[in-house]
Design an enzyme around this catalytic site. Sequence first.
Site, PDB file in Angstrom:
ATOM      1  N   GLY A  10       0.421   8.627  -8.595  1.00  0.00           N
ATOM      2  CA  GLY A  10      -0.413   7.601  -7.950  1.00  0.00           C
ATOM      3  C   GLY A  10      -1.739   8.193  -7.534  1.00  0.00           C
ATOM      4  O   GLY A  10      -2.258   7.901  -6.454  1.00  0.00           O
ATOM      5  N   GLY A  16      -3.567   9.201  -2.757  1.00  0.00           N
ATOM      6  CA  GLY A  16      -3.325  10.099  -3.906  1.00  0.00           C
ATOM      7  C   GLY A  16      -4.623  10.657  -4.456  1.00  0.00           C
ATOM      8  O   GLY A  16      -4.715  11.844  -4.786  1.00  0.00           O
ATOM      9  N   SER A 143       7.096   5.621   5.254  1.00  0.00           N
ATOM     10  CA  SER A 143       6.199   4.666   5.897  1.00  0.00           C
ATOM     11  C   SER A 143       6.532   4.499   7.376  1.00  0.00           C
ATOM     12  O   SER A 143       7.704   4.399   7.751  1.00  0.00           O
ATOM     13  CB  SER A 143       6.323   3.314   5.209  1.00  0.00           C
ATOM     14  N   TYR A 171      10.692  -2.924  -0.256  1.00  0.00           N
ATOM     15  CA  TYR A 171       9.769  -1.792  -0.101  1.00  0.00           C
ATOM     16  C   TYR A 171      10.282  -0.809   0.953  1.00  0.00           C
ATOM     17  O   TYR A 171      10.377   0.390   0.705  1.00  0.00           O
ATOM     18  CB  TYR A 171       8.383  -2.318   0.280  1.00  0.00           C
TER      19      TYR A 171
HETATM   20  N1  LIG Z   1      -1.738   2.273   2.750  1.00  0.00           N
HETATM   21  C1  LIG Z   1      -0.824   2.163   3.714  1.00  0.00           C
HETATM   22  O1  LIG Z   1      -1.052   1.510   4.749  1.00  0.00           O
HETATM   23  C2  LIG Z   1       0.512   2.849   3.587  1.00  0.00           C
HETATM   24  C3  LIG Z   1       1.431   2.728   4.644  1.00  0.00           C
HETATM   25  C4  LIG Z   1       2.655   3.346   4.521  1.00  0.00           C
HETATM   26  C5  LIG Z   1       2.969   4.089   3.396  1.00  0.00           C
HETATM   27  N2  LIG Z   1       2.056   4.192   2.382  1.00  0.00           N
HETATM   28  C6  LIG Z   1       2.431   4.980   1.200  1.00  0.00           C
HETATM   29  O2  LIG Z   1       1.400   5.873   0.852  1.00  0.00           O
HETATM   30  C7  LIG Z   1       1.410   6.108  -0.556  1.00  0.00           C
HETATM   31  C8  LIG Z   1       0.031   5.908  -1.134  1.00  0.00           C
HETATM   32  O3  LIG Z   1      -0.378   4.586  -0.852  1.00  0.00           O
HETATM   33  P1  LIG Z   1      -1.908   4.124  -0.900  1.00  0.00           P
HETATM   34  O4  LIG Z   1      -2.217   3.479   0.372  1.00  0.00           O
HETATM   35  O5  LIG Z   1      -2.770   5.237  -1.367  1.00  0.00           O
HETATM   36  O6  LIG Z   1      -1.791   2.954  -2.001  1.00  0.00           O
HETATM   37  P2  LIG Z   1      -2.576   2.640  -3.341  1.00  0.00           P
HETATM   38  O7  LIG Z   1      -4.032   2.939  -3.192  1.00  0.00           O
HETATM   39  O8  LIG Z   1      -2.183   1.258  -3.718  1.00  0.00           O
HETATM   40  O9  LIG Z   1      -1.966   3.684  -4.380  1.00  0.00           O
HETATM   41  C9  LIG Z   1      -0.745   3.517  -4.983  1.00  0.00           C
HETATM   42  C10 LIG Z   1      -0.755   4.309  -6.266  1.00  0.00           C
HETATM   43  O10 LIG Z   1       0.534   4.203  -6.889  1.00  0.00           O
HETATM   44  C11 LIG Z   1       0.326   3.907  -8.252  1.00  0.00           C
HETATM   45  N3  LIG Z   1       1.453   3.239  -8.871  1.00  0.00           N
HETATM   46  C12 LIG Z   1       2.023   2.058  -8.536  1.00  0.00           C
HETATM   47  N4  LIG Z   1       3.013   1.767  -9.400  1.00  0.00           N
HETATM   48  C13 LIG Z   1       3.064   2.788 -10.301  1.00  0.00           C
HETATM   49  C14 LIG Z   1       3.857   3.059 -11.426  1.00  0.00           C
HETATM   50  N5  LIG Z   1       4.800   2.204 -11.865  1.00  0.00           N
HETATM   51  N6  LIG Z   1       3.645   4.206 -12.120  1.00  0.00           N
HETATM   52  C15 LIG Z   1       2.686   5.074 -11.728  1.00  0.00           C
HETATM   53  N7  LIG Z   1       1.885   4.861 -10.662  1.00  0.00           N
HETATM   54  C16 LIG Z   1       2.067   3.725  -9.969  1.00  0.00           C
HETATM   55  C17 LIG Z   1      -0.923   3.025  -8.269  1.00  0.00           C
HETATM   56  O11 LIG Z   1      -1.452   2.963  -9.575  1.00  0.00           O
HETATM   57  P3  LIG Z   1      -2.262   1.669 -10.126  1.00  0.00           P
HETATM   58  O12 LIG Z   1      -3.681   1.863  -9.727  1.00  0.00           O
HETATM   59  O13 LIG Z   1      -2.058   1.720 -11.582  1.00  0.00           O
HETATM   60  O14 LIG Z   1      -1.654   0.453  -9.481  1.00  0.00           O
HETATM   61  C18 LIG Z   1      -1.787   3.777  -7.276  1.00  0.00           C
HETATM   62  O15 LIG Z   1      -2.416   4.859  -7.907  1.00  0.00           O
HETATM   63  C19 LIG Z   1       2.477   5.166  -1.126  1.00  0.00           C
HETATM   64  O16 LIG Z   1       3.681   5.869  -1.298  1.00  0.00           O
HETATM   65  C20 LIG Z   1       2.627   4.117  -0.040  1.00  0.00           C
HETATM   66  O17 LIG Z   1       3.929   3.535  -0.046  1.00  0.00           O
HETATM   67  C21 LIG Z   1       0.840   3.590   2.445  1.00  0.00           C
END
Ligand SMILES: NC(=O)c1ccc[n+]([C@@H]2O[C@H](COP(=O)([O-])OP(=O)(O)OC[C@H]3O[C@@H](n4cnc5c(N)ncnc54)[C@H](OP(=O)(O)O)[C@@H]3O)[C@@H](O)[C@H]2O)c1
Length: 299
Positions: A10, A16, A143, A171
């Site tokens: 990701g 990421g 999370s 989720y």
């Molecule tokens: N943001 C928050 O508030 C929050 C809160 C709690 C936990 N988290 C956790 O933090 C981590 C990063 O989240 P973020 O906020 O940076 O979210 P994000 O910007 O939406 O990033 C998610 C990443 O996962 C990739 N992804 C999704 N499905 C995939 C698949 N099938 N195969 C490969 N890659 C895939 C997405 O790729 P695409 O661009 O192709 O979709 C994107 O690069 C996640 O584990 C999330 O659960 C985030």
Amino acid sequence: MTAKVCVITGANSGIGRAASVALAASGQTVVMICRNPERGQAAQQAVIEQSGSDTERVQLLLMDLSRQASIRAGAQVLRERFEQIDVLINNAAFFDISIKQPVLTEDGHETTWATNHLGPFLLTHELLGSLRAARGRVINVGSKGWIAYPFLGIDFENLDGSHGYSTARAYYQSKLAQLVFTRELARRHAGQITANIVRVPAVKIPDERLPEINPFLLWVFKLKRRAALDPEEMARTYHWLAISEEAAALTGEVVDERQRLISGHRAASDPALWTALWRTSMEMVGLEPDGSEQEGHGN
Ligand SMILES: NC(=O)c1ccc[n+]([C@@H]2O[C@H](COP(=O)([O-])OP(=O)(O)OC[C@H]3O[C@@H](n4cnc5c(N)ncnc54)[C@H](OP(=O)(O)O)[C@@H]3O)[C@@H](O)[C@H]2O)c1
């Protein structure tokens, strides 16, 4: 310090991508795992520019974490490219609040469970040999939203979501599974690799990544975003766990955005759940039991 090989899923967006910049800027070799070629290439270019690195040290690997064949193929490429892998960050996750019904993957699993739990579980297993060779560090991602689900468990009878589906529940269940997986991985491979999990609070998500939801929910999302961390702030914890000497011996821990060790979720303190999840996950990704099922839990 010798450069470490850091694989991060990701990597084209959010935390990421920010972590890829931080790792590359500190001289590590970073493999950015992304599922979409255009988004992946654009992010790789941006990471190289922002970190002052190059295409040899910031690499792109296409992999779809919801597809087991894609994970196996990508892991094969990684094993061929690197004799050892120092860090695996299972960061990618799927969360689309607009989905009302479970969507099954080509392997027949509910997409959230497949992407957020089975994907990291399989990828980690595929890379275990390479991680062991480096006494590597596995970093999983949970999370802070767990707090809102104190009685959450893993509904083994309904992992495909066919009996009453909620995207949010799917989720948080997948994120709880990552916590349980982290504990069991740390226990089974003690002394060979370390495994920890980051409890991520609200982190800013750009407008273009917000799901298609009704205006009220969108307003709530945008309101929450005001108090959220920037991805770069959160990436510091990933970097600390991945690289620092201080974190080298940590294992089986939950770490927050300020690098404090915290307790995770009450459900994850039950070792019977660790074993049950391990067995079920092995089966769901088509792996044979690894012989350690009978070992007692030392903690
Ligand atoms: N943001 C928050 O508030 C929050 C809160 C709690 C936990 N988290 C956790 O933090 C981590 C990063 O989240 P973020 O906020 O940076 O979210 P994000 O910007 O939406 O990033 C998610 C990443 O996962 C990739 N992804 C999704 N499905 C995939 C698949 N099938 N195969 C490969 N890659 C895939 C997405 O790729 P695409 O661009 O192709 O979709 C994107 O690069 C996640 O584990 C999330 O659960 C985030």
